[in-house]
Scaffold this active site. Structure first.
Site, PDB file in Angstrom:
ATOM      1  CE1 TYR A 122      10.281 -16.599 -21.698  1.00  0.00           C
ATOM      2  CE2 TYR A 122      10.165 -15.462 -23.992  1.00  0.00           C
ATOM      3  CZ  TYR A 122      10.411 -15.363 -22.779  1.00  0.00           C
ATOM      4  OH  TYR A 122      11.240 -14.541 -21.995  1.00  0.00           O
ATOM      5  CB  CYS A 147       5.379  -6.232 -32.238  1.00  0.00           C
ATOM      6  SG  CYS A 147       7.104  -5.897 -32.889  1.00  0.00           S
ATOM      7  CB  CYS A 201       4.485 -18.840 -33.757  1.00  0.00           C
ATOM      8  SG  CYS A 201       6.004 -19.071 -32.588  1.00  0.00           S
TER       9      CYS A 201
END
Ligand code: AMP
Length: 457
Positions: free
Chosen positions: A242, A2, A236
């Site tokens: 990506y 999100c 992360c």
């Protein structure tokens, strides 16, 4: 997955939130929403679909107030339905609250049981709703203490923006899984998932919201606290590979340059003897640039992307996903025909789109196809907000590299090594979460939780 945005102390708050969300659209295309606050009255508009479709000038005019938060959503917990759109807005006693959340909590089951046991009636299947209930249930009088009290009960990943009446609250979990940055525009504070949102509204980047930090912004004043014990970070790494936009800086480094370094490292580890290098656009483009630079091979454009189609994985139905694979990329036959090609892609998840794209290149007459992937094989699901739902669906969790090479009818297939990937980050290894590659989850994740997440998809 999100995107979140918040702004305080600006008379164009709703419009800037709209633009901020526009820049963060890649983080979720399913639904979006903005909540503003004028004095203590909150106004909200939300809908399924893209930011540009959900908001019109007329709607933005109704979102009055000089403080706003916004959200773009791709569901990882909770299904893709209207009642799950964020920001999640509630009124409790004399206080209005709205929350927008990026990340995934790992103790949702425990929290649901706890809250329902105490009489909470939960309206949605979103873990973000639980945070609102924890805030409402806190017995602390002071706003700051209530926020600390609620967040202390959360496990897993959260980057949050909240409106508590006319105070903007932004917080990042102590591991710092998801990015969140702070900027300023005309003296007003802005908070956003990625710096590309600051760039669009011409806000100046100030710093990242730190892992474990909570900021309270009232008008143009900011107060920061770090109430939780320091712990190792777990940024992360897939945000770099990506998910984030290449023009953003996250966790202190630029995404585009990081992807180029991944490509360079890949070219050193797994060189290609071919006529040229091409990317699977756009996801592989930046690593391909680095790969070509390092290998000395020319970089060619072998496929053209239709920019009117969204990311293929964003529609969570297999039928639509496969359809989109076919309409999204068109090969340039005269470039590909008869050539030995090094093809660079950022990652292989399920393997379905990559297989289809390789087939397209083969059908266009390529003589040899050597696929290079700018991260290691994805073998483990993510419980912190990236959509790698089941182990079963991750092709590399069940199959060897040799098997995947054959399945995709490749002349060769190589992935970047874990150490090569980490080296390319130019940050200490211990700063990252690499659980999707090696299964080393930085927080306890119960089997039950994993199963619950999968059933909710
Ligand atoms: P596939 O070959 O079907 O695994 O599609 C993988 C491609 O989709 C990758 O090359 C990425 O560009 C993109 N992708 C990245 N993350 C995800 C994700 N969480 N789910 C699906 N596709 C993704």
């Amino acid at each position: 997955m999100c995107g979140i945005f918040g702004i305080s102390g600006h008379n164009e708050a709703a419009r800037l939130a709209y633009l901020g969300l526009y820049a963060l659209q890649h983080r979720g295309e399913e639904s979006c929403g903005i909540v503003t606050c004028e004095k203590t009255r909150m106004r909200s508009h939300q809908g399924m679909g893209l930011v540009g479709d959900v908001f019109k000038e007329a709607t933005l005019k109704t979102l009055t107030g000089n403080i706003a938060i916004g959200h773009v959503r791709y569901s990882t917990t909770g299904s893709s339905v209207e009642k799950n759109i964020q920001p999640f807005l509630v009124r409790h006693q004399s206080c209005s609250m709205a929350i927008a959340h990026n990340g995934n909590l790992t103790n949702t089951l425990g929290l649901r049981d706890l809250l329902e046991g105490k009489g909470s009636i939960l309206q949605t299947s979103m873990d973000s709703e639980l945070i609102v209930h924890l805030l409402a249930k806190s017995r602390r009088k002071d706003r700051k203490e209530r926020v600390v009290d609620a967040l202390a009960q959360l496990e897993g990943a959260y980057s949050l923006v909240m409106l508590m009446d006319d105070v903007l609250v932004a917080a990042r979990d102590p591991f710092g899984f998801r990015p969140l940055c702070l900027g300023r525009i005309n003296g007003s504070y802005v908070v956003a998932s990625e710096t590309c949102a600051l760039d669009l509204i011409q806000a100046k980047y100030v710093r990242d919201i730190e892992p474990g930090e909570i900021v309270f912004i009232s008008g143009k004043k900011l107060e920061s606290i770090k109430p939780f014990p320091e712990r190792r970070h777990a940024f992360c790494i897939f945000e770099y590979i990506y998910f984030s936009r290449p023009d953003s800086n996250i966790f202190g480094k630029n995404v585009y340059q990081t992807r180029k370094r991944l490509g360079r490292c890949l070219a050193k580890e797994a060189p290609v003897k071919g006529d040229f290098v091409m990317a699977i656009p756009d996801s592989g483009s930046y690593a391909a640039t680095g790969f070509a630079e390092e290998s000395g091979l020319p970089l060619e454009t072998g496929m053209i992307r239709n920019h009117y189609v969204g990311r293929t994985f964003i529609q969570p139905s297999q039928l639509i996903r496969d359809f989109r694979v076919r309409i999204k990329l068109n090969p340039i036959l005269d470039v590909i025909r008869g050539k030995k090609i090094g093809v660079v892609e950022d990652s292989i998840v399920r393997g379905t789109t990559s297989k289809a794209r390789i087939k397209t290149i083969r059908d266009s007459g390529a003589k040899e196809i050597h696929l290079r992937i700018s991260c290691p094989p994805l073998r483990f699901p993510c419980f912190y907000g990236i959509d790698f739902p089941t182990k079963k669906e991750l092709i590399a969790s069940r199959r060897s590299v040799a098997w995947i090479r054959e399945y995709m009818e490749l002349d060769s297939l190589d992935y970047l090594s874990l150490s090569g990937m980490l080296k390319s980050m130019l940050l200490p290894e211990c700063e990252f979460c690499t659980a999707c590659f090696n299964g080393k989850y930085p927080t306890p994740v119960s089997r039950k939780h994993g199963k619950d997440m999968l059933e909710k998809k």
